[in-house]
Scaffold this active site. Structure first.
Site: not given
Ligand code: C5P
Length: 304
Positions: A15, A141
């Site tokens: 993406k 995502d």
């Molecule tokens: O949810 P995911 O593991 O993909 O996110 C990785 C990191 O990115 C999270 O631990 C967070 O620190 C940051 N993040 C965030 N806000 C989001 C998505 C991700 O702060 N909307």
């Protein structure tokens, strides 16, 4: 008796975030986002093959890709199996083209593709919205890869709305050999002044979409060459501050190609959109200039 079952590979697309507006950190540590996301005609491949020993096994030859339960495809398989209260084993094979730490959602895409593959393999009567609820427990995502090819993403990324317009574009995608760590980019974002409030995704889409030339009453289109100047990414300056080599690469890319590229997600990949029928030789020249800087580059020019 189990029938003969041939593993069939399915595409697991990358993406790009055409726009990415980021709000302040929430109480749960995540940030509210608003993003227009496009799935690309470029990505990995995933296959699923049943196994009799009840194990969930990830196979991948690409160095650096975990094959244990930290792989998002393994998390997806475990989450779906638990949801369905099954004990079936499966081998998930990943053929990787999407680098990790690129902002292209490779791991998340593999997880979403795994959910769809295993739903079919295990014949589970799950609707897309039910899969999306499971996807949101795996990563912010993952759910968007169940929709597409063009969608708006909100919340921490898990609220996905398919858009009724299509993106008509060629793209050059550039993946430098630089890893950008998402959590570090968001931490840096918190330290920097808040970005100006951008135009909402809905009004941007309304302003830039065109009626389809051959079917004026049909679906509307976003044209790559019109849309590129409207792209933005609130994480770009934070990613450049967190990983200075990334900002230096972006400057060299602009100089070498004559085009300002946009970073996707929390980096480190960049894209530029062109018209659908843009001269292929020029796109190849731009990709070659990016490769001269040590990056991987692909030209994505849809044929339909
Ligand atoms: O949810 P995911 O593991 O993909 O996110 C990785 C990191 O990115 C999270 O631990 C967070 O620190 C940051 N993040 C965030 N806000 C989001 C998505 C991700 O702060 N909307």
């Amino acid at each position: 008796m189990r029938g003969v079952w041939e593993p069939s590979f399915v595409r697991s697309p990358a993406k790009i975030n055409l726009t990415l507006a980021v709000g302040p950190r929430r109480l749960d540590g995540y940030h509210d986002l608003e993003s227009i996301v496009a799935l690309l005609d470029f990505g990995d491949e995933v296959s699923a093959m049943p196994r009799d020993d009840g194990r969930i096994v990830i196979e991948c030859d690409t160095p650096g890709v975990p094959t244990d339960d930290t792989n998002l495809a393994a998390k997806a398989a475990h989450a779906l199996r638990e949801h369905a209260k099954l004990r079936d084993g499966v081998t998930i094979r990943l053929t990787k083209r999407i680098p990790s730490g690129a902002g292209l959602g490779g791991g998340s895409s593999n997880a979403a593709t795994t959910l769809m593959l295993l739903r079919d393999l295990w014949k589970l009567p799950l609707k897309r919205d039910q899969l999306a609820a499971i996807a949101a427990t795996i990563g912010s995502d993952v759910a968007l890869f169940l929709y597409g090819p063009l969608c708006a993403m909100r919340g921490r990324g898990e609220l996905v709305e398919p858009l009724s317009v299509s993106l008509v574009a060629s793209a050059v995608l550039v993946m430098p050999q630089i890893h950008s760590a998402t959590a570090a980019v968001y931490r840096q974002f918190d330290e920097m002044p808040a970005p100006p409030k951008p135009e909402s995704a809905a009004s941007l889409v309304a302003r830039l979409s065109r009626p389809n030339a051959s079917f004026p009453a049909g679906p509307r289109q976003l044209l790559g060459e019109d849309f590129m100047p409207a792209t933005f990414n609130d994480l770009e300056s934070s990613a450049f501050a967190a990983t200075p080599a990334l900002g230096e690469f972006a400057a060299r890319l602009r100089e070498a190609t004559g085009h300002a590229f946009r970073m996707t997600g929390s980096g480190a990949a960049f894209f530029h959109l062109f018209g659908k029928y843009h001269d292929r030789r020029e796109l190849d020249r731009i990709a070659a200039a990016a490769k001269n800087l040590g990056a991987t580059a692909v030209v994505i020019q849809p044929v339909h």
